[in-house]
Design an enzyme around this catalytic site. Structure first.
Site, PDB file in Angstrom:
ATOM      1  N   CYS A 244      28.713 -50.847 -13.634  1.00 32.15           N
ATOM      2  CA  CYS A 244      28.816 -51.901 -14.605  1.00 32.15           C
ATOM      3  C   CYS A 244      29.873 -51.379 -15.701  1.00 32.15           C
ATOM      4  O   CYS A 244      30.949 -51.371 -15.412  1.00 32.15           O
ATOM      5  CB  CYS A 244      27.321 -52.143 -15.132  1.00 32.15           C
ATOM      6  SG  CYS A 244      26.458 -52.607 -13.667  1.00 32.15           S
TER       7      CYS A 244
ATOM      8  N   HIS B  33      24.242 -52.779 -10.057  1.00 34.54           N
ATOM      9  CA  HIS B  33      23.209 -51.671 -10.276  1.00 34.54           C
ATOM     10  C   HIS B  33      22.655 -51.072  -9.089  1.00 34.54           C
ATOM     11  O   HIS B  33      21.682 -52.013  -8.354  1.00 34.54           O
ATOM     12  CB  HIS B  33      22.065 -52.283 -11.097  1.00 34.54           C
ATOM     13  CG  HIS B  33      22.466 -52.643 -12.627  1.00 34.54           C
ATOM     14  ND1 HIS B  33      22.174 -51.737 -13.778  1.00 34.54           N
ATOM     15  CD2 HIS B  33      23.234 -53.696 -13.286  1.00 34.54           C
ATOM     16  CE1 HIS B  33      22.758 -52.153 -14.713  1.00 34.54           C
ATOM     17  NE2 HIS B  33      23.178 -53.412 -14.568  1.00 34.54           N
TER      18      HIS B  33
ATOM     19  N   GLU C  23      20.609 -48.663  -8.940  1.00 29.51           N
ATOM     20  CA  GLU C  23      19.291 -48.216  -9.396  1.00 29.51           C
ATOM     21  C   GLU C  23      18.143 -49.357  -9.304  1.00 29.51           C
ATOM     22  O   GLU C  23      17.006 -49.331  -9.578  1.00 29.51           O
ATOM     23  CB  GLU C  23      18.993 -47.469 -10.639  1.00 29.51           C
ATOM     24  CG  GLU C  23      18.930 -48.502 -11.930  1.00 29.51           C
ATOM     25  CD  GLU C  23      19.963 -49.417 -12.024  1.00 29.51           C
ATOM     26  OE1 GLU C  23      19.854 -50.164 -13.252  1.00 29.51           O
ATOM     27  OE2 GLU C  23      21.057 -49.168 -11.680  1.00 29.51           O
TER      28      GLU C  23
END
Length: 393
Positions: free
Chosen positions: A280, A364, A366
């Site tokens: 990001c 992302h 995660e």
């Protein structure tokens, strides 16, 4: 008794609805998120600092608030807009309603407006500054305030969300996340996995530079068996190297990457010294450190359903994204290559340095509450460190 609240945009539009959460008046960039779940993770994502977030899914608050699911120490966004608030959540893990949670955090919520009309306006005209108020209900006054409020581009919002000091991270993934994460790391059959499969035998030391980091990131790094040290986003290259890490992680964060000259310089100084993985904002900062340029997207990518194609494998990943800026592919230096592309608009979604062990993605991996297609990137980072260690030893 219900209290009226209004949202005024800098283009002169005004939306009237009902307030929930806290009372007051704030300004921010009005954006939207298309996720159907994960509103608590969105609320606690520091990347939304300076923004008023609109949810496109019509009813929010259905499963309440669970303390274990927060992604930071507080709420960084400035306002929260939904179509309908669920006041009676159903979830055995819930300890608060969404209304109670926003009220305790001092965040203004607005419900009852036509969120479809608001989102169409943003998609057509782009993200714009807005005023959300429960105090001033005069349309002309609110529009004038929106037009006079500062725009997000050009601001250093990272300085508002970074931690004050370094810390050691010692929390791994929640048990509920195990089944969706382990198979992406190990490649084993899901049915045969145990908690031991998450942790690698060889432990490396990762320094995670926090520009507004979601906590599920160090959870994943810790789950790999790594020692994780978190440094504030304004750290220097010397601060990082003094810890003698095996790898450096560049986190997500809010706003425009170009004003963050201190972060860009730190990354540039680390490029030839240590493996680097960024996501990001960290992806954008790595790109800038390599010589790329960035630009502001019309309305950004915010949601858990963004399709990205991996050029190495040809596979499509459904990803979670939250960003308003992107790397300009025309500015890509010869020693940097594109590895992933957003299939909605062909923007750069991943890059890799051809000489140094550094790579990044504009999403992302995660992702909590999901999707989980990109968890493999943490193992890829681990393998990058392992290969670099073997080469240098």
């Amino acid at each position: 008794m219900q209290k009226t609240a209004k949202l005024a945009l800098s283009d002169g539009s005004v939306f009237t609805g009902t307030a929930f959460g806290a009372e007051g008046e704030i300004h921010g960039e009005v954006v939207f998120n298309t996720s159907m779940t994960g509103y608590q993770e969105i609320l606690t994502d520091p990347s939304y600092c300076g923004q008023i977030v609109t949810m496109t899914y019509p009813q929010i608050g259905n499963y309440g608030i669970a303390p274990e699911d927060v992604e930071s120490s507080g709420i960084a966004l400035r306002g929260f807009i939904i179509r309908e608030l669920c006041e009676v959540p159903s979830n055995y893990r819930s300890t608060q309603t969404l209304d109670e949670y926003l009220k305790s955090a001092g965040v203004i919520g607005l419900q009852g407006i036509d969120t479809r009309a608001l989102v169409r306006k943003i998609r057509t005209h782009g993200a714009m500054t807005g005023i959300l108020s429960t105090e001033d209900l005069d349309d002309q006054s609110l529009v004038k305030k929106a037009q006079e409020s500062p725009q997000l581009a050009g601001q250093d919002l990272v300085s508002q969300v970074i931690p004050k000091s370094s810390r050691e991270w010692n929390e791994s993934l929640h048990p509920l996340a195990h089944s969706s994460s382990t198979h992406a790391f190990s490649g084993k059959n899901l049915e045969s996995l145990s908690e031991a499969d998450y942790v690698s035998e060889n432990s490396y030391h990762i320094v995670a530079i926090d520009y507004g980091m979601k906590w599920n990131i160090p959870r994943h790094l810790s789950q790999l068996g790594c020692k994780v040290t978190i440094l504030p986003g304004d750290c220097t290259a010397q601060d990082v190297l003094e810890l003698n890490p095996d790898g450096v992680f560049l986190s997500n964060g809010p706003g425009d990457p170009e004003p963050l000259t201190y972060a860009i310089e730190t990354i540039r100084s680390l490029l030839d010294k240590i493996p680097i993985f960024g996501i990001c904002l960290g992806h954008q900062l790595l790109g800038l450190a390599c010589g790329c340029k960035t630009f502001k997207l019309k309305f950004g990518h915010r949601g858990a359903n963004q399709p990205v194609v991996n050029h190495d494998t040809g596979q499509v990943e459904i990803t979670s994204q939250n960003h308003g800026f992107a790397i300009d592919p025309e500015s890509m230096p010869a020693d940097v290559e594109i590895t992933h592309v957003n299939m909605n608009d062909d923007t750069v979604a991943g890059l890799r340095h051809k000489t140094y062990p550094a790579f990044s993605v504009q999403y992302h991996p995660e992702a909590s509450a999901g999707p989980h297609d990109s968890h493999y990137l943490f193992r890829q980072f681990y393998n990058c460190i392992s290969s670099n260690t073997r080469v240098s030893s």
